[in-house]
Design a protein around this motif. Structure first.
Motif, short mmCIF file in Angstrom:
data_model
loop_
_atom_site.label_atom_id
_atom_site.label_comp_id
_atom_site.label_asym_id
_atom_site.label_seq_id
_atom_site.Cartn_x
_atom_site.Cartn_y
_atom_site.Cartn_z
N GLU A 189 -12.25 -20.73 29.62
CA GLU A 189 -11.05 -21.06 30.39
C GLU A 189 -11.03 -20.28 31.71
N VAL A 190 -11.42 -19.02 31.67
CA VAL A 190 -11.48 -18.22 32.89
C VAL A 190 -12.50 -18.81 33.86
N ALA A 191 -13.68 -19.19 33.33
CA ALA A 191 -14.71 -19.78 34.19
C ALA A 191 -14.24 -21.09 34.79
N ALA A 192 -13.49 -21.87 34.01
CA ALA A 192 -12.98 -23.15 34.51
C ALA A 192 -11.99 -22.93 35.65
N THR A 193 -11.16 -21.88 35.55
CA THR A 193 -10.21 -21.61 36.64
C THR A 193 -10.92 -21.21 37.92
N LEU A 194 -12.17 -20.73 37.79
CA LEU A 194 -12.98 -20.38 38.96
C LEU A 194 -13.81 -21.57 39.43
N ARG A 195 -13.48 -22.75 38.89
CA ARG A 195 -14.11 -24.02 39.28
C ARG A 195 -15.58 -24.11 38.88
N ALA A 196 -15.94 -23.44 37.81
CA ALA A 196 -17.29 -23.59 37.27
C ALA A 196 -17.37 -24.89 36.48
N PRO B 158 -19.11 -27.79 33.80
CA PRO B 158 -19.52 -27.64 32.39
C PRO B 158 -20.90 -26.99 32.24
N TRP B 159 -21.87 -27.41 33.05
CA TRP B 159 -23.20 -26.84 32.93
C TRP B 159 -23.22 -25.39 33.40
N ASP B 160 -22.45 -25.11 34.48
CA ASP B 160 -22.36 -23.72 34.94
C ASP B 160 -21.76 -22.84 33.85
N ARG B 161 -20.71 -23.33 33.20
CA ARG B 161 -20.08 -22.54 32.13
C ARG B 161 -21.03 -22.29 30.98
N PHE B 162 -21.84 -23.31 30.67
CA PHE B 162 -22.77 -23.14 29.55
C PHE B 162 -23.83 -22.10 29.86
N PHE B 163 -24.45 -22.22 31.06
CA PHE B 163 -25.58 -21.35 31.38
C PHE B 163 -25.16 -19.95 31.84
N THR B 164 -23.99 -19.81 32.41
CA THR B 164 -23.59 -18.51 32.93
C THR B 164 -22.61 -17.76 32.03
N VAL B 165 -21.98 -18.50 31.09
CA VAL B 165 -21.01 -17.86 30.20
C VAL B 165 -21.48 -17.92 28.74
N VAL B 166 -21.72 -19.14 28.25
CA VAL B 166 -22.03 -19.32 26.83
C VAL B 166 -23.36 -18.67 26.47
N LEU B 167 -24.42 -19.00 27.20
CA LEU B 167 -25.74 -18.47 26.85
C LEU B 167 -25.80 -16.94 26.86
N PRO B 168 -25.30 -16.27 27.91
CA PRO B 168 -25.36 -14.80 27.88
C PRO B 168 -24.52 -14.18 26.76
N LEU B 169 -23.30 -14.70 26.55
CA LEU B 169 -22.42 -14.10 25.56
C LEU B 169 -22.82 -14.45 24.13
N ALA B 170 -23.40 -15.63 23.94
CA ALA B 170 -23.80 -16.06 22.59
C ALA B 170 -25.30 -15.86 22.37
N ARG B 171 -25.92 -15.04 23.17
CA ARG B 171 -27.38 -14.84 23.08
C ARG B 171 -27.84 -14.41 21.69
N PRO B 172 -27.14 -13.49 21.01
CA PRO B 172 -27.61 -13.13 19.66
C PRO B 172 -27.71 -14.33 18.71
N GLY B 173 -26.76 -15.25 18.82
CA GLY B 173 -26.81 -16.44 17.97
C GLY B 173 -28.00 -17.31 18.26
N PHE B 174 -28.33 -17.47 19.54
CA PHE B 174 -29.47 -18.29 19.92
C PHE B 174 -30.79 -17.61 19.52
N VAL B 175 -30.85 -16.31 19.67
CA VAL B 175 -32.06 -15.59 19.26
C VAL B 175 -32.26 -15.70 17.75
#
Length: 231
Positions: free
Chosen positions: A124-131, A133-150
């Motif tokens: 939601e914070v990223a969306a308010t900064l006009r990011a 969907p793809w920007d939110r995924f690669f700049t927010v979701v992937l870094p924060l959820a990295r342990p799950g992906f690993v």
């Protein structure tokens, strides 16, 4: 005595299969995990149960139905025949398709857990900064959820390496085509050649220990549970 040429062929085929399946599962499993983590649909329970079936279903049962589906009279087999690809059973790509189903929960569930733990606030914070969907995924979701992906990558790869029952049913025992390490060990045991079976089985044991140790150490550093599954 080291590994024979047949052993190295089986090892290479196993690594090729596990690598291919893991990459495909990350592409396929990520949107499924995202949907399961975010949806409030009544279909979440049934879809989650279908994804988790390989955790409790005997490999031979899943392999049997996949064999029927990929055979010349099955829907997948008829499609591949119509496309001029032949049938998939007893081929490398048949093993890939079967392994996608069997290793799916080992990739989907760690990613789903990581996305659920992430919550909606960062997006939601990223969306308010006009990011977007793809920007939110690669700049927010992937870094924060990295342990799950690993975790998903490691477990998906390791689980595919260790599979036997469904591999034997779908792929049989064809040298350099479907004979992976687990099948090669089975062959040695059938021939009562326990020395060669020991070498390959010991290598698998060491590999599995290193994978799990690395996973636990990584998850400990990330302060997250190492293995967590919802069925």
């Amino acid at each position: 005595m080291g590994f024979s040429q047949a052993d190295w062929s089986a090892i290479w085929l196993t690594l090729r299969l596990a690598g291919t399946v893991t990459l495909l599962l990350l592409f396929i499993g990520t949107p499924i995990a995202w949907w399961l983590a975010k949806t409030h649909s009544r279909w979440k329970g049934p879809v989650g149960a279908i994804v988790a079936l390989p955790l409790v279903l005997p490999p031979t049962v899943l392999g049997f139905y996949l064999l029927l589906a990929m055979g010349p009279n099955g829907p997948v087999g008829q499609l591949t025949l119509a496309l001029g690809l032949g049938t998939l059973p007893f081929t490398f790509w048949g093993l890939v398709l079967a392994s996608l189903f069997y290793s799916l929960p080992f990739v989907v569930q760690p990613i789903q857990n990581a996305v659920e733990a992430l919550g909606d606030r960062p997006l939601e914070v990223a969306a308010t900064l006009r990011a977007g969907p793809w920007d939110r995924f690669f700049t927010v979701v992937l870094p924060l959820a990295r342990p799950g992906f690993v975790t998903a990558t490691i477990l998906g790869f390791a689980h595919t390496v260790g599979e036997f029952g469904m591999i034997l049913m779908i792929g049989g025992n064809i040298p350099e085509e479907t004979r992976v390490v687990s099948v090669q060990i089975y062959d040695y045991v059938e021939m009562l050649d326990y020395a060669k079976a020991h070498r390959l089985a010991g290598a698998m044991l060491v590999f599995s220990f290193i994978v799990l140790l690395g996973l636990y150490l990584f998850q400990h550093r990330a302060h997250r549970p190492a293995l967590r599954y919802w069925v």
